[in-house]
Scaffold this motif. Structure first.
Motif, PDB file in Angstrom:
ATOM      1  N   LYS A  28       0.830  -1.203   0.000  1.00 51.90           N
ATOM      2  CA  LYS A  28       0.000   0.000   0.000  1.00 51.90           C
ATOM      3  C   LYS A  28       0.870   1.260   0.000  1.00 51.90           C
ATOM      4  CE  LYS A  28      -4.423   0.897   2.117  1.00 51.90           C
ATOM      5  NZ  LYS A  28      -5.204   0.705   3.340  1.00 51.90           N
ATOM      6  N   LEU A  29       1.941   1.208   0.792  1.00 50.88           N
ATOM      7  CA  LEU A  29       2.849   2.351   0.856  1.00 50.88           C
ATOM      8  C   LEU A  29       3.477   2.589  -0.518  1.00 50.88           C
ATOM      9  CD1 LEU A  29       3.784   4.330   3.021  1.00 50.88           C
ATOM     10  CD2 LEU A  29       5.765   2.879   3.411  1.00 50.88           C
ATOM     11  N   TRP A  32       1.028   4.295  -2.760  1.00 55.70           N
ATOM     12  CA  TRP A  32       0.918   5.724  -2.437  1.00 55.70           C
ATOM     13  C   TRP A  32       2.104   6.508  -2.996  1.00 55.70           C
ATOM     14  CZ3 TRP A  32      -2.718   9.033  -1.256  1.00 55.70           C
ATOM     15  CH2 TRP A  32      -3.915   8.549  -0.702  1.00 55.70           C
ATOM     16  N   LEU A  33       3.306   5.928  -2.877  1.00 59.72           N
ATOM     17  CA  LEU A  33       4.491   6.614  -3.413  1.00 59.72           C
ATOM     18  C   LEU A  33       4.335   6.821  -4.912  1.00 59.72           C
ATOM     19  CD1 LEU A  33       7.412   4.917  -1.437  1.00 59.72           C
ATOM     20  CD2 LEU A  33       6.560   7.249  -1.211  1.00 59.72           C
ATOM     21  N   LEU A  35       1.482   7.084  -6.483  1.00 58.45           N
ATOM     22  CA  LEU A  35       0.448   8.114  -6.672  1.00 58.45           C
ATOM     23  C   LEU A  35       1.033   9.515  -6.472  1.00 58.45           C
ATOM     24  CD1 LEU A  35      -2.791   6.674  -5.016  1.00 58.45           C
ATOM     25  CD2 LEU A  35      -1.982   6.475  -7.357  1.00 58.45           C
ATOM     26  N   PHE A  36       2.011   9.639  -5.559  1.00 56.96           N
ATOM     27  CA  PHE A  36       2.637  10.948  -5.342  1.00 56.96           C
ATOM     28  C   PHE A  36       3.345  11.423  -6.611  1.00 56.96           C
ATOM     29  CE2 PHE A  36       2.996   9.785  -0.593  1.00 56.96           C
ATOM     30  CZ  PHE A  36       1.703  10.214  -0.400  1.00 56.96           C
ATOM     31  N   LEU A  39       0.791  12.787  -8.804  1.00 56.60           N
ATOM     32  CA  LEU A  39       0.361  14.126  -8.371  1.00 56.60           C
ATOM     33  C   LEU A  39       1.342  15.184  -8.851  1.00 56.60           C
ATOM     34  CD1 LEU A  39      -0.959  13.773  -4.693  1.00 56.60           C
ATOM     35  CD2 LEU A  39      -2.248  14.272  -6.763  1.00 56.60           C
ATOM     36  N   LEU A  40       2.642  14.864  -8.788  1.00 56.28           N
ATOM     37  CA  LEU A  40       3.644  15.826  -9.233  1.00 56.28           C
ATOM     38  C   LEU A  40       3.584  16.012 -10.745  1.00 56.28           C
ATOM     39  CD1 LEU A  40       6.633  14.854  -6.904  1.00 56.28           C
ATOM     40  CD2 LEU A  40       5.052  16.765  -6.671  1.00 56.28           C
ATOM     41  N   GLY A  43       0.613  18.036 -11.267  1.00 57.30           N
ATOM     42  CA  GLY A  43       0.908  19.310 -10.612  1.00 57.30           C
ATOM     43  C   GLY A  43       1.653  20.252 -11.545  1.00 57.30           C
ATOM     44  N   GLU A 191      -7.553  -3.003  -3.304  1.00 57.50           N
ATOM     45  CA  GLU A 191      -7.456  -1.698  -2.641  1.00 57.50           C
ATOM     46  C   GLU A 191      -6.523  -0.765  -3.419  1.00 57.50           C
ATOM     47  OE1 GLU A 191      -8.049  -1.462   2.087  1.00 57.50           O
ATOM     48  OE2 GLU A 191      -6.316  -2.630   1.461  1.00 57.50           O
ATOM     49  N   LEU A 195      -7.175   2.748  -5.196  1.00 53.22           N
ATOM     50  CA  LEU A 195      -6.458   4.006  -4.940  1.00 53.22           C
ATOM     51  C   LEU A 195      -6.139   4.707  -6.250  1.00 53.22           C
ATOM     52  CD1 LEU A 195      -3.964   3.069  -2.068  1.00 53.22           C
ATOM     53  CD2 LEU A 195      -5.927   4.605  -1.944  1.00 53.22           C
ATOM     54  N   HIS A 198      -9.278   6.265  -7.613  1.00 52.60           N
ATOM     55  CA  HIS A 198      -9.669   7.488  -6.890  1.00 52.60           C
ATOM     56  C   HIS A 198      -8.785   8.664  -7.295  1.00 52.60           C
ATOM     57  CE1 HIS A 198     -12.465   5.210  -4.682  1.00 52.60           C
ATOM     58  NE2 HIS A 198     -11.588   4.551  -3.972  1.00 52.60           N
ATOM     59  N   LEU A 199      -7.508   8.381  -7.601  1.00 52.77           N
ATOM     60  CA  LEU A 199      -6.618   9.459  -8.045  1.00 52.77           C
ATOM     61  C   LEU A 199      -7.125  10.060  -9.350  1.00 52.77           C
ATOM     62  CD1 LEU A 199      -3.534  10.687  -7.587  1.00 52.77           C
ATOM     63  CD2 LEU A 199      -3.272   9.514  -9.765  1.00 52.77           C
ATOM     64  N   ASP A 201     -10.175  10.185 -10.293  1.00 53.31           N
ATOM     65  CA  ASP A 201     -11.324  11.003  -9.895  1.00 53.31           C
ATOM     66  C   ASP A 201     -10.849  12.341  -9.311  1.00 53.31           C
ATOM     67  OD1 ASP A 201     -13.862  11.810  -9.222  1.00 53.31           O
ATOM     68  OD2 ASP A 201     -13.967  10.598  -7.399  1.00 53.31           O
ATOM     69  N   LEU A 202      -9.833  12.244  -8.464  1.00 56.35           N
ATOM     70  CA  LEU A 202      -9.286  13.414  -7.773  1.00 56.35           C
ATOM     71  C   LEU A 202      -8.805  14.474  -8.768  1.00 56.35           C
ATOM     72  CD1 LEU A 202      -8.881  13.755  -4.712  1.00 56.35           C
ATOM     73  CD2 LEU A 202      -6.512  13.123  -5.033  1.00 56.35           C
TER      74      LEU A 202
ATOM     75  N   SER B  66     -11.818  17.083  -2.677  1.00 55.21           N
ATOM     76  CA  SER B  66     -10.627  16.222  -2.635  1.00 55.21           C
ATOM     77  C   SER B  66     -10.407  15.645  -1.254  1.00 55.21           C
ATOM     78  CB  SER B  66      -9.369  16.999  -3.011  1.00 55.21           C
ATOM     79  OG  SER B  66      -9.558  17.658  -4.202  1.00 55.21           O
ATOM     80  N   VAL B  69     -12.601  12.731  -0.736  1.00 55.84           N
ATOM     81  CA  VAL B  69     -12.159  11.566  -1.517  1.00 55.84           C
ATOM     82  C   VAL B  69     -10.926  10.935  -0.868  1.00 55.84           C
ATOM     83  CG1 VAL B  69     -11.167  10.820  -3.724  1.00 55.84           C
ATOM     84  CG2 VAL B  69     -13.127  12.363  -3.715  1.00 55.84           C
ATOM     85  N   MET B  74     -10.214   7.053  -0.233  1.00 55.72           N
ATOM     86  CA  MET B  74      -8.835   6.560  -0.276  1.00 55.72           C
ATOM     87  C   MET B  74      -8.352   6.153   1.110  1.00 55.72           C
ATOM     88  SD  MET B  74      -7.204   9.218  -3.051  1.00 55.72           S
ATOM     89  CE  MET B  74      -5.935   8.269  -3.853  1.00 55.72           C
ATOM     90  N   PHE B  83       1.389   7.242   6.433  1.00 52.69           N
ATOM     91  CA  PHE B  83       0.727   7.614   5.184  1.00 52.69           C
ATOM     92  C   PHE B  83       0.325   9.088   5.219  1.00 52.69           C
ATOM     93  CE2 PHE B  83       0.027   3.555   3.017  1.00 52.69           C
ATOM     94  CZ  PHE B  83       0.366   2.664   4.035  1.00 52.69           C
ATOM     95  N   PHE B  86       3.437  11.348   4.847  1.00 50.81           N
ATOM     96  CA  PHE B  86       3.871  11.360   3.441  1.00 50.81           C
ATOM     97  C   PHE B  86       2.972  12.274   2.617  1.00 50.81           C
ATOM     98  CE2 PHE B  86       6.657   7.437   2.449  1.00 50.81           C
ATOM     99  CZ  PHE B  86       7.432   7.709   3.548  1.00 50.81           C
ATOM    100  N   VAL B  90       3.899  15.735   0.564  1.00 48.86           N
ATOM    101  CA  VAL B  90       3.734  15.923  -0.885  1.00 48.86           C
ATOM    102  C   VAL B  90       2.871  17.155  -1.177  1.00 48.86           C
ATOM    103  CG1 VAL B  90       2.696  14.926  -2.963  1.00 48.86           C
ATOM    104  CG2 VAL B  90       4.114  13.522  -1.498  1.00 48.86           C
ATOM    105  N   LEU B  94       4.026  20.481  -3.306  1.00 47.47           N
ATOM    106  CA  LEU B  94       3.236  21.064  -4.391  1.00 47.47           C
ATOM    107  C   LEU B  94       2.922  22.534  -4.106  1.00 47.47           C
ATOM    108  CD1 LEU B  94       0.631  18.361  -5.487  1.00 47.47           C
ATOM    109  CD2 LEU B  94       2.260  19.548  -6.952  1.00 47.47           C
ATOM    110  N   PHE B  98       3.956  25.830  -6.216  1.00 49.40           N
ATOM    111  CA  PHE B  98       2.918  26.730  -6.730  1.00 49.40           C
ATOM    112  C   PHE B  98       3.159  28.168  -6.259  1.00 49.40           C
ATOM    113  CE2 PHE B  98      -0.575  25.174  -9.238  1.00 49.40           C
ATOM    114  CZ  PHE B  98      -0.362  23.815  -9.245  1.00 49.40           C
TER     115      PHE B  98
END
Lengths: 215, 108
Positions: A28-29, A32-33, A35-36, A39-40, A43, A191, A195, A198-199, A201-202, B66, B69, B74, B83, B86, B90, B94, B98
């Motif tokens: 899971k970790l 998430w890494l 997903l980060f 995001l970048l 971003g 799961e 995740l 959902h990202l 969606d986010l 967000s 969600v 999530m 978690f 972290f 992040v 960001l 910005f």
């Protein structure tokens, strides 16, 4: 760490059992890494949007009027609902209801495909009106509007690509569920796929107002 | 570590597997209703001319959506502290990027 994790590690036993190693917490970790980094990635594109919006505020507002709010609105509701059905699929599996989990997962995939269908009609309509990169109608517009549509196609395109990858990922989970590789005692893969979904969606939660509503 | 193999956030109770936060259909349905309501609000607000605040309001609503969600769908709210740390890190990265870009863009 806490009791939040599962560690299953055992060497080959004398009775011939194969080596099993499972680390749900780590899995899971790791997700998430990943997903980060996503995001970048997005971003960076949002920063580009911000910088150009400041430069071409009026043209951005004018260009946004060309997009149909109801198309983006329908897709927002589709994605939010698919996020719910994704969670329901995981909850069902945790409650040992495999059939329910499969049902909600199929529903989620159907919504994802529905999103792409709406996107297809939306883009086709724009293309038909000559609004696409280097399209005749677009090239007659102001620099700011050209930049707006450039960002629109890049960002919603990259997002659409993520939706399609999501469909592939969720379909893979469906096969795993049917083959009982993912089951009530091993639901972390589902799961993690959730995740990712959902990202997707986010990101749309931010794309929708920025492109469709600010006019 | 616990002495026996157990699942993620599950405890044994009533002889069955129950969960720390008891995965519920109802809670998630409520979150979905909130998200849909916020979508309706953001579309409705877009019709009103708020001048300089239009962008701010749209982003504020998107940020609220967000957080629902991330926390519920999530699952971050029920996850380990690591978690959360972290994620906050992040988001801060960001934000810094910005704001720094913003200084350049807004005061050019």
């Amino acid at each position: 760490m806490s009791n939040n994790s599962t560690h299953v590690a055992s060497a080959t036993h004398s009775d011939g059992h194969v080596h099993v190693h499972r680390d749900d917490y780590g899995a899971k970790l790791g997700m998430w890494l990943f997903l980060f980094t996503e995001l970048l990635l997005f971003g960076g594109l949002f920063i580009l949007y911000m910088a150009f919006r400041v430069e071409y505020i009026q043209q951005f507002q004018m260009a946004a009027k060309e997009l149909k709010v109801y198309m983006g609105g329908i897709n927002t509701i589709i994605l939010l609902t698919s996020s719910l059905t994704m969670v329901l699929s995981i909850v069902a599996l945790q409650r040992r209801n495999v059939k329910g989990s499969i049902f909600w997962l199929v529903t989620t995939i159907t919504f994802a495909l529905g999103f792409m269908v709406v996107k297809y009609f939306e883009w086709s309509d724009k293309f038909a009106h000559g609004i696409y990169p280097k399209g005749p109608a677009l090239m007659e517009k102001s620099q700011g509007e050209i930049v707006f549509f450039g960002l629109y196609y890049t960002m919603t395109g990259l997002h659409g690509l993520h939706v399609m990858i999501g469909v592939g990922l969720l379909t893979a989970m469906l096969i795993q569920l049917k083959r009982k590789k993912v089951h009530p005692d091993r639901f972390v893969p589902l799961e993690n796929a959730g995740l990712y979904w959902h990202l997707v969606d986010l990101i749309w939660i931010f794309l929708f107002p920025l492109f469709y509503l600010l006019h | 570590m616990a002495e026996h193999v157990h699942n993620h956030d599950s405890h044994a109770s009533d002889g069955k597997i129950a969960h720390a936060h008891d995965p519920r259909y109802g809670l998630n349905l409520m979150i979905w209703l909130i998200l849909i309501s916020l979508t309706v609000i953001t579309v409705a607000v877009a019709g009103i001319d708020l001048g300089e605040y239009t962008l701010f309001v749209a982003l504020l609503i998107a940020a609220i959506k967000s957080s629902f969600v991330i926390n519920y769908f999530m699952h971050i709210k029920f996850d380990d502290l690591l978690f959360k740390i972290f994620l906050i890190f992040v988001i801060l990265v960001l934000l810094v990027v910005f704001v720094l870009t913003g200084f350049d863009v807004f005061y050019r």
